[in-house]
Motif scaffolding. Structure first.
Motif, PDB file in Angstrom:
ATOM      1  N   THR A  29      86.348  20.706 -12.585  1.00 58.20           N
ATOM      2  CA  THR A  29      86.564  20.096 -11.447  1.00 58.20           C
ATOM      3  C   THR A  29      88.305  20.369 -11.154  1.00 58.20           C
ATOM      4  OG1 THR A  29      84.845  18.454 -11.214  1.00 58.20           O
ATOM      5  CG2 THR A  29      86.826  18.065  -9.920  1.00 58.20           C
TER       6      THR A  29
ATOM      7  N   ASP B 158      81.913  22.547  -6.057  1.00 56.93           N
ATOM      8  CA  ASP B 158      82.043  21.916  -7.302  1.00 56.93           C
ATOM      9  C   ASP B 158      80.654  21.609  -7.477  1.00 56.93           C
ATOM     10  OD1 ASP B 158      82.559  21.058  -9.658  1.00 56.93           O
ATOM     11  OD2 ASP B 158      83.904  19.154  -8.834  1.00 56.93           O
TER      12      ASP B 158
ATOM     13  N   LEU C 212      85.856  14.674  -7.564  1.00 58.28           N
ATOM     14  CA  LEU C 212      87.134  15.572  -6.866  1.00 58.28           C
ATOM     15  C   LEU C 212      88.035  14.653  -6.149  1.00 58.28           C
ATOM     16  CD1 LEU C 212      88.255  18.265  -6.590  1.00 58.28           C
ATOM     17  CD2 LEU C 212      86.655  18.784  -4.797  1.00 58.28           C
TER      18      LEU C 212
ATOM     19  N   ASP D 271      82.656  19.041  -2.732  1.00 58.19           N
ATOM     20  CA  ASP D 271      82.179  18.376  -3.865  1.00 58.19           C
ATOM     21  C   ASP D 271      80.773  18.376  -3.925  1.00 58.19           C
ATOM     22  OD1 ASP D 271      81.836  17.093  -6.153  1.00 58.19           O
ATOM     23  OD2 ASP D 271      83.300  15.415  -5.718  1.00 58.19           O
TER      24      ASP D 271
END
Length: 267
Positions: A95, A198, A125, A117
């Motif tokens: 991250t 992510d 995040l 995220d």
């Protein structure tokens, strides 16, 4: 939100009809849609304290800037717009790497980047960015929350989709047709040059495996001296069966500072 809903409906109809027709978007409408995201003020000192060093070009940002350039070149060469940031296990700096890349891309003029995220079991995040969101991506995908109330813009080129809490049934959400339609709608409405995701550790759950059909390529993050070589081989093989492998990043690596033989820097 109306433009996004129209784009989602078009994406759904296109999927149902098995067509691949692209839909043109006016640059003016894209700019208007982009600036519908509320702007988020960021504390530079807070970012640096959390190892986010790429808001400005400097010695600490140089490694991420080189990675940014390689990603941009490969994305342009292969017409890739969606890149997943992946790791084998937790705590490898995935991250943090994503956040640094995001701010590095934000310094490119006229290069819009959207960051999502999607590590929905353990979203983190928002802690790095310093924003506690009041909305969740699952409600946005379901149409319960306007995307303009969810995403936050930093400057003119960067927008974040953040989550404060874990999302129930995250694997099902990430693998759903609704998610696929949502991403197609976002891409048409906001027309970002790059979308970064992510994602959860690949070996921890099936969230990432099910989601990778939605991206063009994956970037694998490994931790120096801790991620086993055989684990890297297994994950890279699995990734290659699901999407294109953009490369492998060796993170948390100590290297000699060229300005001093006695000091070491972290990147």
């Amino acid at each position: 939100m109306e433009n996004l809903q129209i784009a989602i409906e078009k994406a759904r109809a296109s999927r149902e009809e098995h067509t691949t027709q692209s839909l043109a978007t006016s640059p003016l409408s894209v700019e208007h849609s982009w600036h519908s995201f509320p702007e988020l003020a960021i504390d530079p000192a807070m970012l640096i304290a959390k190892r986010i060093t790429t808001q400005k070009s400097n010695a600490q940002s140089s490694h991420y800037d080189m990675l940014r350039t390689r990603i941009r070149d490969q994305a342009k060469k292969n017409d890739w717009r969606r890149i997943a940031i992946v790791s084998a296990g937790p705590q490898v700096g995935k991250t943090t790497t994503l956040a640094n890349l995001a701010f590095s891309f934000a310094r490119l003029p006229y290069y819009k980047t959207m960051v999502f995220d999607f590590d929905l079991r353990r979203p983190s995040l928002q802690h790095l960015i310093g924003h506690n969101p009041s909305t969740q991506i699952d409600d946005v995908v379901a149409g319960k929350t306007p995307i303009e109330a969810h995403c936050r813009r930093i400057g003119d080129n960067l927008a974040f989709s953040l989550n404060a809490q874990h999302v129930a049934n995250s694997a099902e959400l990430l693998q759903s047709d609704g998610m696929s339609d949502f991403l197609s709608g976002v891409q048409e409405t906001y027309d970002p040059e790059l979308m970064l995701f992510d994602t959860p550790p690949l070996l921890a759950a099936d969230d990432t495996r099910g989601f990778l059909s939605n991206v063009d390529a994956a970037l694998l993050i490994v931790e120096a001296e801790r991620t086993p070589i055989d684990q890297i081989d297994v994950v890279e093989q699995q990734l290659s069966e699901l999407t294109n492998v953009l490369g492998v990043v060796l993170n948390k690596c100590n290297y000699p500072d060229p300005t001093s033989s006695a000091n070491y820097a972290y990147y």
